[in-house]
Design an enzyme around this catalytic site. Structure first.
Site, short mmCIF file in Angstrom:
data_model
loop_
_atom_site.label_atom_id
_atom_site.label_comp_id
_atom_site.label_asym_id
_atom_site.label_seq_id
_atom_site.Cartn_x
_atom_site.Cartn_y
_atom_site.Cartn_z
CB SER A 141 -0.86 -37.76 -2.11
OG SER A 141 -0.94 -37.68 -3.52
CE1 TYR A 157 -3.83 -42.15 -1.79
CE2 TYR A 157 -3.56 -40.30 -3.31
CZ TYR A 157 -3.02 -41.22 -2.42
OH TYR A 157 -1.68 -41.19 -2.15
#
Length: 235
Positions: A141, A157
């Site tokens: 990501s 995350y």
């Protein structure tokens, strides 16, 4: 016929990658925690019975990883592409803003997003070596980029994706000598259960880009961090 192993294949990007690879004539080994309950995967199996193998896999469980690798070896004699797609944004679907952060949530996120993909890759290395010019594509990501990170939440995350990047760059340095290329990919902000309805792109677009990227990888790109459009992402 290409042989593709995809984790987290029951929904979102993983499901779309499964669909597109099947349409391209590949044999797909679609892994998820509960494949019997994955209705869309079951529908695809009825349509592509000879080329879709459903595999039970919990990337946080060592025994499950070993059993999945054994099941894969019974289904195919080699792998051409491994897509480490399984991941979690927030454990239990709950936010973890500053003031509510917990060690338990951090550990769970890291086990799923970072440690799991590394251990799955390790378990499947014999099949990847047998594949010849195999690729390991791990879904990261832009939030895992230290350079791009400009917000607080999501803490776990973002940190777990940065850890995934380091694990896979380390793996690339080792398996590259064995003819296996490993890259991490930012798939973009997709309209999935994780990305939400306000995301800017469809998972089908990311899937097409990731498949094209895997096919066109060159040795000098081993260990790189790129977007689904194969543009470099700063670490």
């Amino acid at each position: 016929m290409q042989r593709i192993f995809i984790t987290g294949a029951n929904r979102g990007l993983g499901l779309e990658l499964t669909r597109q690879y099947l349409k391209r004539g590949a044999h797909v080994l679609a892994a998820s925690r509960q494949p019997d309950a994955a209705r869309e995967l079951q529908a695809l199996r009825r349509q592509y019975a000879e080329r879709l193998t459903l595999i039970t896999l919990d990337v946080t469980d060592d025994a499950s990883i070993a059993a999945a690798a054994q099941a894969a070896a019974q289904a195919v004699d080699g792998l051409d592409v491994l897509v480490n797609n399984a991941g979690v944004y927030q454990p239990g679907g709950k936010g973890q803003p500053l003031g509510q952060l917990s060690a338990a949530a951090a550990v769970e996120t890291f086990r799923i997003n970072a440690v799991g993909p590394l251990l799955v890759s390790q378990a499947l290395l014999p099949l990847l070596r047998a594949g010849g010019k195999a690729r390991i594509v791990s879904i990261s990501s832009g939030l895992g980029s230290l350079t791009w990170k400009a917000s607080g939440d999501p803490y776990h995350y973002s940190a777990s994706k940065a850890a995934l990047n380091m694990y896979m760059r380390s793996l690339a340095a080792e398996v590259g000598h064995q003819g296996i290329l490993s890259v991490v990919v930012d798939p973009g902000w997709m309209r999935t259960g994780m990305g939400g309805d306000h995301a800017t792109q469809e998972p089908a677009d990311s899937a097409r880009g990731i498949i094209r990227l895997a096919e066109q990888l060159h040795a000098e790109e081993n260990g790189s961090f790129v977007t689904w459009q194969n543009q470099p992402v700063p670490w």
